[in-house]
Write a protein that holds these residues in place. Structure first.
Motif, PDB file in Angstrom:
ATOM      1  N   PHE A 137       0.833  -1.207   0.000  1.00  0.00           N
ATOM      2  CA  PHE A 137       0.000   0.000   0.000  1.00  0.00           C
ATOM      3  C   PHE A 137       0.869   1.259   0.000  1.00  0.00           C
ATOM      4  CE2 PHE A 137      -3.573  -2.725   1.456  1.00  0.00           C
ATOM      5  CZ  PHE A 137      -4.559  -2.243   0.607  1.00  0.00           C
ATOM      6  N   SER A 203      -9.196   2.680   9.813  1.00  0.00           N
ATOM      7  CA  SER A 203      -8.735   3.251   8.543  1.00  0.00           C
ATOM      8  C   SER A 203      -8.243   2.142   7.613  1.00  0.00           C
ATOM      9  CB  SER A 203      -7.621   4.269   8.783  1.00  0.00           C
ATOM     10  OG  SER A 203      -6.520   3.657   9.448  1.00  0.00           O
ATOM     11  N   VAL A 204      -7.733   1.051   8.189  1.00  0.00           N
ATOM     12  CA  VAL A 204      -7.261  -0.087   7.397  1.00  0.00           C
ATOM     13  C   VAL A 204      -8.449  -0.779   6.726  1.00  0.00           C
ATOM     14  CG1 VAL A 204      -6.087  -2.330   7.505  1.00  0.00           C
ATOM     15  CG2 VAL A 204      -5.244  -0.413   8.873  1.00  0.00           C
ATOM     16  N   GLU A 206     -11.445   0.670   6.183  1.00  0.00           N
ATOM     17  CA  GLU A 206     -12.029   1.645   5.246  1.00  0.00           C
ATOM     18  C   GLU A 206     -11.241   1.700   3.942  1.00  0.00           C
ATOM     19  OE1 GLU A 206     -11.931   5.095   7.699  1.00  0.00           O
ATOM     20  OE2 GLU A 206     -13.609   4.441   8.963  1.00  0.00           O
ATOM     21  N   ARG A 207      -9.936   1.597   4.032  1.00  0.00           N
ATOM     22  CA  ARG A 207      -9.090   1.604   2.831  1.00  0.00           C
ATOM     23  C   ARG A 207      -9.447   0.432   1.917  1.00  0.00           C
ATOM     24  NH1 ARG A 207      -2.874   0.936   4.160  1.00  0.00           N
ATOM     25  NH2 ARG A 207      -3.638  -1.138   4.723  1.00  0.00           N
ATOM     26  N   ARG A 208      -9.662  -0.740   2.486  1.00  0.00           N
ATOM     27  CA  ARG A 208     -10.008  -1.904   1.677  1.00  0.00           C
ATOM     28  C   ARG A 208     -11.419  -1.772   1.095  1.00  0.00           C
ATOM     29  NH1 ARG A 208      -7.664  -5.624  -1.409  1.00  0.00           N
ATOM     30  NH2 ARG A 208      -5.999  -5.783   0.165  1.00  0.00           N
ATOM     31  N   LYS A 210     -12.960   0.965   0.343  1.00  0.00           N
ATOM     32  CA  LYS A 210     -12.858   1.961  -0.730  1.00  0.00           C
ATOM     33  C   LYS A 210     -12.303   1.325  -2.001  1.00  0.00           C
ATOM     34  CE  LYS A 210     -10.712   6.412  -1.867  1.00  0.00           C
ATOM     35  NZ  LYS A 210      -9.772   7.486  -1.393  1.00  0.00           N
ATOM     36  N   LEU A 211     -11.295   0.474  -1.844  1.00  0.00           N
ATOM     37  CA  LEU A 211     -10.690  -0.202  -2.994  1.00  0.00           C
ATOM     38  C   LEU A 211     -11.701  -1.130  -3.670  1.00  0.00           C
ATOM     39  CD1 LEU A 211      -7.984  -0.647  -4.541  1.00  0.00           C
ATOM     40  CD2 LEU A 211      -7.556  -2.562  -2.986  1.00  0.00           C
TER      41      LEU A 211
END
Length: 493
Positions: A137, A203-204, A206-208, A210-211
């Protein structure tokens, strides 16, 4: 793999952890990834074993041994040792959709069956895994993978935990249109609302999410099947439905005084705390606050440990965790041989923090709660216990016997029940007309089909309470079966 003599030259190292007395003052992750130098040393410890037992992923003695998703562990250990990080990432992603989750919260059964662990501390597989994905990432190697063409088939997935996300990811890459339904206000299931931030920062997650959204998956939150949309409507709108709702029904403790104010299910405590943190950084005060209170957690597992860690951050006056089993030995016994998961004493992050603050491990062993006592206003004030002895009966089965004279009264204003889960929600299954066995969806491992045409099930909803890595495995497996069901054959691994 790795360096031929690495396991003899280098000692096992753990990911760096922040000081316990410092980290209980915030909600940030308590550990960090390896540096490149440490990763290389740890990768070098991986042996060139004839059979990499770390990959077997099977149940031995009722516990998981090896990696259920069959990660290519020796291969990416070798690549890390050689500094070929991008290739290591590619190898890791061949079998694991979400290494950023497993690299943080998986109990690492792969390490228990590591060949080095026969006589020495295991290779730090989990730490290396997290470092690979975090580096991926950070360097921008992980980008949205947009399917080049669509099949025209539509799939609904109920539940956005690890099983639901894994099946959604796989089916989307196969070209199907996937919609994930989640009754909570945020996707992620237990990844979002079941695991505290200090183990897995949101946040980890949420990042996934979003992806996955960028890749074409639709997430519909605040939607409960049977309330906001019917099961019949879903079956009508989609070519297939997958139930990945988890095992949300918490096992209750039916004893005298259970109705006292201050007695809660563990997951209600954890979920409310996480939601308040995400919504308002605790300003809304919509959470159970244990500040300056005596807290007792009933149940010796990971959920109970997370309650301990949460209460410490809320500045509880005292925290104790009750378990029914004896204290584990410091080393493997003859009944727990490699490659079984080692049942040995360890100091988890929460217990390390409690010991640092209070001077002792917060766990009490072989203890049974007899009753809860409330004050005249109905608020919990104390808890009564007795010590137990674990013995084998004439049939060779273990029984627990009370030890007279060991009765004790504990001050407690809050009790959190963390004694496991009974299965999935029955109303949802009734909505779909799906059969259940012992509160689990009746769907055979291998085809994952329920008794209702076009409806499949995977993860904890099907197998019962289990590990995140098993949920990912079942999400991948059910995706392949659904792909076959829709297309006649599957392109998925």
């Amino acid at each position: 793999m790795g360096k031929a003599t690495g396991f003899m030259e280098f000692q096992r190292e753990k990911p760096a952890e922040r000081d316990p007395l410092t980290r209980i003052n915030d909600w940030n992750e308590y550990s960090s990834p390896f540096s490149e130098e440490v990763s290389k040393r740890q990768g070098a410890r991986c042996m060139d074993c004839g059979t990499p037992f770390c990959q077997i992923g099977m149940d031995i003695g009722g516990y998981t041994s090896g990696c259920p998703i069959h990660n290519l562990i020796p291969e990416w250990n070798d690549l890390v040792y050689r500094g070929r990080w991008k290739e290591a990432l590619e190898r890791l992603l061949k079998t694991n959709n979400f290494p950023e989750f497993t690299g943080r919260v998986c109990p690492a059964p792969c390490e228990g069956s590591c060949t080095v662990a026969i006589s020495d501390p295991a290779v730090s597989i989990k730490g290396i895994e997290r470092t690979i994905i975090d580096k991926g990432f950070e360097n921008g190697w992980i980008k949205p993978r947009i399917p080049k063409k669509r099949t025209g088939k539509k799939i609904a997935i109920v539940g956005s935990g690890p099983a639901g996300l894994a099946s959604a990811d796989q089916l989307n890459q196969a070209g199907h249109s996937v919609t994930v339904y989640e009754r909570a206000d945020r996707p992620g299931g237990l990844l979002t609302y079941g695991i505290p931030n200090m183990k897995l920062e949101k946040s980890v997650v949420e990042r996934r999410i979003k992806l996955l959204t960028q890749e074409g998956i639709d997430f519909i939150t605040n939607t409960e099947i049977g309330k906001d949309i019917t099961a019949d409507k879903l079956k009508e709108q989609y070519d297939a439905v997958i139930l990945c709702t988890g095992a949300q029904k918490q096992r209750d403790l039916m004893i005298e005084g259970r109705e006292a104010k201050g007695v809660h299910f563990a997951m209600d405590y954890l979920t409310g705390t996480i939601k308040s943190m995400l919504d308002s950084n605790f300003k809304d005060k919509k959470f159970i606050n244990t500040k300056n209170k005596d807290v007792i957690v009933i149940g010796g597992g990971d959920t109970g440990a997370d309650c301990v860690a949460t209460a410490l951050r809320q500045k509880a006056r005292s925290v104790v965790q009750f378990g029914k089993h004896p204290k584990l030995p410091d080393t493997r016994t003859g009944e727990n041989m490699w490659p079984e998961q080692p049942h040995v004493y360890s100091l988890d992050y929460a217990y390390e923090e409690a010991e640092a603050k209070f001077g002792r491990d917060p766990r009490e062993y072989c203890i049974q709660t007899k009753k809860l006592v409330a004050d005249p206003n109905g608020h919990l004030k104390e808890l009564h216990t007795i010590q137990m002895k674990k013995v084998k009966n004439e049939q060779g089965k273990f029984e627990f016997h009370e030890i007279p004279g060991t009765e004790k009264v504990w001050p407690a204003q809050f009790v959190f029940i963390a004694i496991g889960f009974e299965g999935t929600d029955q109303p949802l299954l009734e909505q779909f007309g799906v059969k259940a066995v012992r509160n689990k969806v009746d769907a055979a491992y291998g085809d994952f089909k329920t008794n209702v045409e076009g409806v499949f099930a995977a993860g904890d909803a099907r197998r019962g309470q289990s590990l995140i890595v098993w949920a990912i495995h079942e999400g991948r497996e059910v995706a392949r079966e659904v792909d076959k069901y829709l297309m006649g054959a599957s392109v998925l691994p």
